[in-house]
Write a protein that holds these residues in place. Structure first.
Motif, PDB file in Angstrom:
ATOM      1  N   HIS A  36       1.056  -1.207  -0.148  1.00  0.00           N
ATOM      2  CA  HIS A  36       0.015  -0.016  -0.074  1.00  0.00           C
ATOM      3  C   HIS A  36       1.023   1.261  -0.075  1.00  0.00           C
ATOM      4  CE1 HIS A  36      -2.788   3.341   1.247  1.00  0.00           C
ATOM      5  NE2 HIS A  36      -2.432   2.860   2.234  1.00  0.00           N
ATOM      6  N   ASP A  37       0.685   2.294  -0.999  1.00  0.00           N
ATOM      7  CA  ASP A  37       1.529   3.948  -0.866  1.00  0.00           C
ATOM      8  C   ASP A  37       3.065   3.162  -0.884  1.00  0.00           C
ATOM      9  OD1 ASP A  37       1.251   5.948  -0.927  1.00  0.00           O
ATOM     10  OD2 ASP A  37       1.477   6.546   1.077  1.00  0.00           O
ATOM     11  N   GLY A  38       3.260   2.140  -2.032  1.00  0.00           N
ATOM     12  CA  GLY A  38       4.298   1.687  -2.438  1.00  0.00           C
ATOM     13  C   GLY A  38       5.570   1.241  -1.154  1.00  0.00           C
ATOM     14  N   PHE A  41       3.462  -3.120   4.661  1.00  0.00           N
ATOM     15  CA  PHE A  41       3.159  -2.760   6.194  1.00  0.00           C
ATOM     16  C   PHE A  41       3.970  -2.449   6.923  1.00  0.00           C
ATOM     17  CE2 PHE A  41      -0.775  -2.968   3.951  1.00  0.00           C
ATOM     18  CZ  PHE A  41      -1.355  -1.956   4.586  1.00  0.00           C
ATOM     19  N   TRP A  42       5.308  -3.437   7.314  1.00  0.00           N
ATOM     20  CA  TRP A  42       6.863  -3.588   7.672  1.00  0.00           C
ATOM     21  C   TRP A  42       6.986  -2.614   8.540  1.00  0.00           C
ATOM     22  CZ3 TRP A  42      11.522  -2.856   6.627  1.00  0.00           C
ATOM     23  CH2 TRP A  42      11.730  -3.381   5.384  1.00  0.00           C
ATOM     24  N   GLN A  43       7.163  -2.096   6.237  1.00  0.00           N
ATOM     25  CA  GLN A  43       7.778  -0.373   6.678  1.00  0.00           C
ATOM     26  C   GLN A  43       7.127   0.999   7.296  1.00  0.00           C
ATOM     27  OE1 GLN A  43       8.273  -0.392   2.307  1.00  0.00           O
ATOM     28  NE2 GLN A  43      10.753  -0.777   2.899  1.00  0.00           N
ATOM     29  N   PHE A  44       5.560   0.490   7.612  1.00  0.00           N
ATOM     30  CA  PHE A  44       5.191   1.746   8.005  1.00  0.00           C
ATOM     31  C   PHE A  44       5.368   1.356   9.507  1.00  0.00           C
ATOM     32  CE2 PHE A  44       1.741   1.418   4.239  1.00  0.00           C
ATOM     33  CZ  PHE A  44       2.021   2.674   3.828  1.00  0.00           C
ATOM     34  N   MET A  45       5.109   0.453  10.454  1.00  0.00           N
ATOM     35  CA  MET A  45       5.985   0.438  11.755  1.00  0.00           C
ATOM     36  C   MET A  45       6.814   0.761  12.022  1.00  0.00           C
ATOM     37  SD  MET A  45       4.258  -4.008  12.347  1.00  0.00           S
ATOM     38  CE  MET A  45       4.315  -3.605  13.601  1.00  0.00           C
ATOM     39  N   ILE A  46       8.206   0.845  11.008  1.00  0.00           N
ATOM     40  CA  ILE A  46       9.314   1.078  11.426  1.00  0.00           C
ATOM     41  C   ILE A  46       9.099   2.944  11.207  1.00  0.00           C
ATOM     42  CG2 ILE A  46      11.800   1.036  10.718  1.00  0.00           C
ATOM     43  CD1 ILE A  46      11.651  -1.622   9.856  1.00  0.00           C
ATOM     44  N   GLY A 110       7.382   3.321  21.009  1.00  0.00           N
ATOM     45  CA  GLY A 110       7.439   3.039  20.248  1.00  0.00           C
ATOM     46  C   GLY A 110       6.785   1.771  19.461  1.00  0.00           C
ATOM     47  N   PRO A 111       7.002   0.613  19.621  1.00  0.00           N
ATOM     48  CA  PRO A 111       5.537  -0.174  19.517  1.00  0.00           C
ATOM     49  C   PRO A 111       4.462   0.445  19.511  1.00  0.00           C
ATOM     50  CG  PRO A 111       7.286  -0.791  21.433  1.00  0.00           C
ATOM     51  CD  PRO A 111       6.764   0.186  21.453  1.00  0.00           C
ATOM     52  N   ALA A 112       3.787   0.938  20.207  1.00  0.00           N
ATOM     53  CA  ALA A 112       2.480   1.268  20.022  1.00  0.00           C
ATOM     54  C   ALA A 112       2.192   2.039  18.769  1.00  0.00           C
ATOM     55  CB  ALA A 112       2.253   2.617  21.438  1.00  0.00           C
ATOM     56  N   HIS A 113       3.142   3.238  18.599  1.00  0.00           N
ATOM     57  CA  HIS A 113       2.973   4.232  17.652  1.00  0.00           C
ATOM     58  C   HIS A 113       3.041   2.784  16.222  1.00  0.00           C
ATOM     59  CE1 HIS A 113       3.107   8.085  20.019  1.00  0.00           C
ATOM     60  NE2 HIS A 113       2.303   7.607  19.397  1.00  0.00           N
ATOM     61  N   ALA A 114       4.203   1.973  16.024  1.00  0.00           N
ATOM     62  CA  ALA A 114       4.098   1.352  15.448  1.00  0.00           C
ATOM     63  C   ALA A 114       3.310   0.364  15.316  1.00  0.00           C
ATOM     64  CB  ALA A 114       4.917  -0.131  15.697  1.00  0.00           C
ATOM     65  N   VAL A 115       2.204  -0.008  15.588  1.00  0.00           N
ATOM     66  CA  VAL A 115       0.746  -0.599  15.535  1.00  0.00           C
ATOM     67  C   VAL A 115      -0.280   0.845  15.450  1.00  0.00           C
ATOM     68  CG1 VAL A 115      -1.176  -1.357  17.047  1.00  0.00           C
ATOM     69  CG2 VAL A 115       0.912  -2.122  17.828  1.00  0.00           C
ATOM     70  N   GLU A 317       6.220  11.218   7.431  1.00  0.00           N
ATOM     71  CA  GLU A 317       5.834  11.463   6.276  1.00  0.00           C
ATOM     72  C   GLU A 317       7.705  10.976   5.414  1.00  0.00           C
ATOM     73  OE1 GLU A 317       3.648  10.973   4.305  1.00  0.00           O
ATOM     74  OE2 GLU A 317       2.357  11.591   5.725  1.00  0.00           O
ATOM     75  N   ALA A 318       8.455  11.342   6.431  1.00  0.00           N
ATOM     76  CA  ALA A 318      10.361  11.386   5.701  1.00  0.00           C
ATOM     77  C   ALA A 318      10.665   9.413   5.715  1.00  0.00           C
ATOM     78  CB  ALA A 318      10.821  12.435   6.761  1.00  0.00           C
ATOM     79  N   GLY A 319      10.473   9.139   7.228  1.00  0.00           N
ATOM     80  CA  GLY A 319      10.437   7.996   6.872  1.00  0.00           C
ATOM     81  C   GLY A 319       9.304   6.964   5.682  1.00  0.00           C
ATOM     82  N   LYS A 320       8.019   7.681   5.372  1.00  0.00           N
ATOM     83  CA  LYS A 320       7.607   7.202   4.500  1.00  0.00           C
ATOM     84  C   LYS A 320       8.894   6.905   2.668  1.00  0.00           C
ATOM     85  CE  LYS A 320       3.171   7.050   4.108  1.00  0.00           C
ATOM     86  NZ  LYS A 320       2.003   7.513   3.828  1.00  0.00           N
ATOM     87  N   SER A 321       9.176   8.013   2.216  1.00  0.00           N
ATOM     88  CA  SER A 321       9.765   8.775   1.504  1.00  0.00           C
ATOM     89  C   SER A 321      10.728   7.082   1.507  1.00  0.00           C
ATOM     90  CB  SER A 321       9.780  10.492   1.964  1.00  0.00           C
ATOM     91  OG  SER A 321       8.673  11.180   1.668  1.00  0.00           O
ATOM     92  N   PHE A 322      11.515   7.576   2.125  1.00  0.00           N
ATOM     93  CA  PHE A 322      13.206   6.593   2.755  1.00  0.00           C
ATOM     94  C   PHE A 322      12.885   5.692   1.955  1.00  0.00           C
ATOM     95  CE2 PHE A 322      15.497   3.671   4.461  1.00  0.00           C
ATOM     96  CZ  PHE A 322      16.953   4.149   3.884  1.00  0.00           C
ATOM     97  N   PHE A 323      11.915   5.102   2.065  1.00  0.00           N
ATOM     98  CA  PHE A 323      11.170   3.224   2.049  1.00  0.00           C
ATOM     99  C   PHE A 323      11.020   3.571   0.605  1.00  0.00           C
ATOM    100  CE2 PHE A 323      10.957   2.270   6.692  1.00  0.00           C
ATOM    101  CZ  PHE A 323      11.797   1.560   6.697  1.00  0.00           C
TER     102      PHE A 323
END
Length: 336
Positions: A36-38, A41-46, A110-115, A317-323
């Protein structure tokens, strides 16, 4: 006749022959393509985990001031405003008092925001059903995300707030607080405020995500194109996040006061509530401090959530752009 039939079957161009090499390549790419969105989902979590930790650790002193202000009226700490609360903390505990409980925040955020972000992106994709920019879908996805993430974060949030009471708190640290609470009050004490947290964070998150997505679209529509420079996109995410965080924080302050009272009950002289109902806590607050008591800490709460949301969304969003760039390079290398 036999010759004619043989001639037919010699026309191999009429018979499709599968290209097994290319077919295998396409299958391989499909099995590793982002969901999803390029992104996977593990990348969304990180990305979400890093964003949550950066957000809460950076803004932790403001959160400590807010907690101190919200226990007024039931706890013998006599401060009235942001300045007085800050002076009280520095006088009794020194600068380190502003960071008391930050370990619990680090363990939980960390874990809460990953979820949180993984569930949000998953639900957002499902609820939109091909209709982009649907505010109802964004709000609903946010509600599902907060229900899941609060189940992870609430215990550490309780520990964090009890430690934020300062030198008057009977706990030596995170693990000491966990052991004492579990021994004296039982496991349910860690989730005493979960219902209130959900009732607070559901509207908070609905307002937050709907406002963020709308503000982001609006800002991009008045001069910042989606394919503009990274710095401009960063400003958009930060500004939209700040607006969303401030508005959502203002709307939900009364329930945040109730949550703090429930999590700190019986500690440092704070009231203990027999049944732990939201109505009981609201009545007690109004009786002792009037309706203004329901809005104690609204200023540091907004001062916390506006920059915190800006930090969180821009980091996420910076993390998403990186991945996304990483996945794009990976797909290109597989196709060559």
């Amino acid at each position: 006749m036999a010759t004619t039939e043989a001639a037919k079957f010699k026309k191999t161009d009429l018979i499709p022959i599968p290209d097994y090499k290319n077919s295998h390549r396409d299958t391989t790419v499909a099995t590793v393509s982002p969901e999803h969105d390029g992104l996977h989902f593990w990348q969304f979590m990180i990305s979400g985990s890093i964003a949550g930790m950066v957000e809460h650790m950076a803004m932790f002193p403001i959160d400590t001031i807010k907690t101190r202000m919200q226990i007024l009226g039931s706890c013998p700490i006599k401060t009235a405003g942001v300045r007085q609360a800050l002076q009280s903390i520095l006088k009794t505990d020194g600068p380190s008092g502003l960071y008391r409980g930050i370990g619990a925040m680090g363990l939980g955020a960390g874990p809460a925001h990953a979820v949180y972000f993984c569930v949000y992106e998953n639900c957002k994709e499902r609820f939109e059903r091909g209709h982009k920019n649907n505010p109802v879908a964004h709000a609903a996805a946010g509600v599902f995300a907060t229900v899941a993430s609060d189940a992870v974060f609430t215990p550490m949030d309780m520990v964090k707030q009890r430690l934020q009471l300062g030198s008057g708190s009977p706990y030596k640290g995170v693990f000491d607080c966990v052991q004492v609470v579990f021994k004296e009050e039982g496991f349910k004490a860690f989730y005493a405020s979960y219902r209130t947290t959900i009732l607070m964070n559901a509207p908070f998150t609905a307002v937050h995500f709907a406002t963020y997505e709308a503000a982001k679209r609006g800002l991009m529509g008045v001069g910042v194109a989606p394919d503009s420079a990274g710095e401009e996109r960063l400003v958009v995410h930060a500004t939209a996040g700040a607006a969303a965080g401030a508005l959502a924080a203002a709307v939900t302050t009364p329930l945040d006061v109730v949550k703090t009272q429930l999590q700190c009950q019986g500690v440092c002289g704070c009231d203990r509530y027999v049944n732990g109902s939201i109505r009981d806590v609201l009545r007690t607050i109004v009786k002792k401090d009037g309706y203004r008591g329901l809005f104690r800490g609204w200023m540091p709460r907004m001062l916390f959530h506006a920059p915190a949301a800006a930090i969180c969304w821009s980091t996420y969003e910076a993390g998403k752009s990186f991945f996304q760039d990483l996945n794009s390079d990976d797909r290109s290398s597989r196709m060559t």
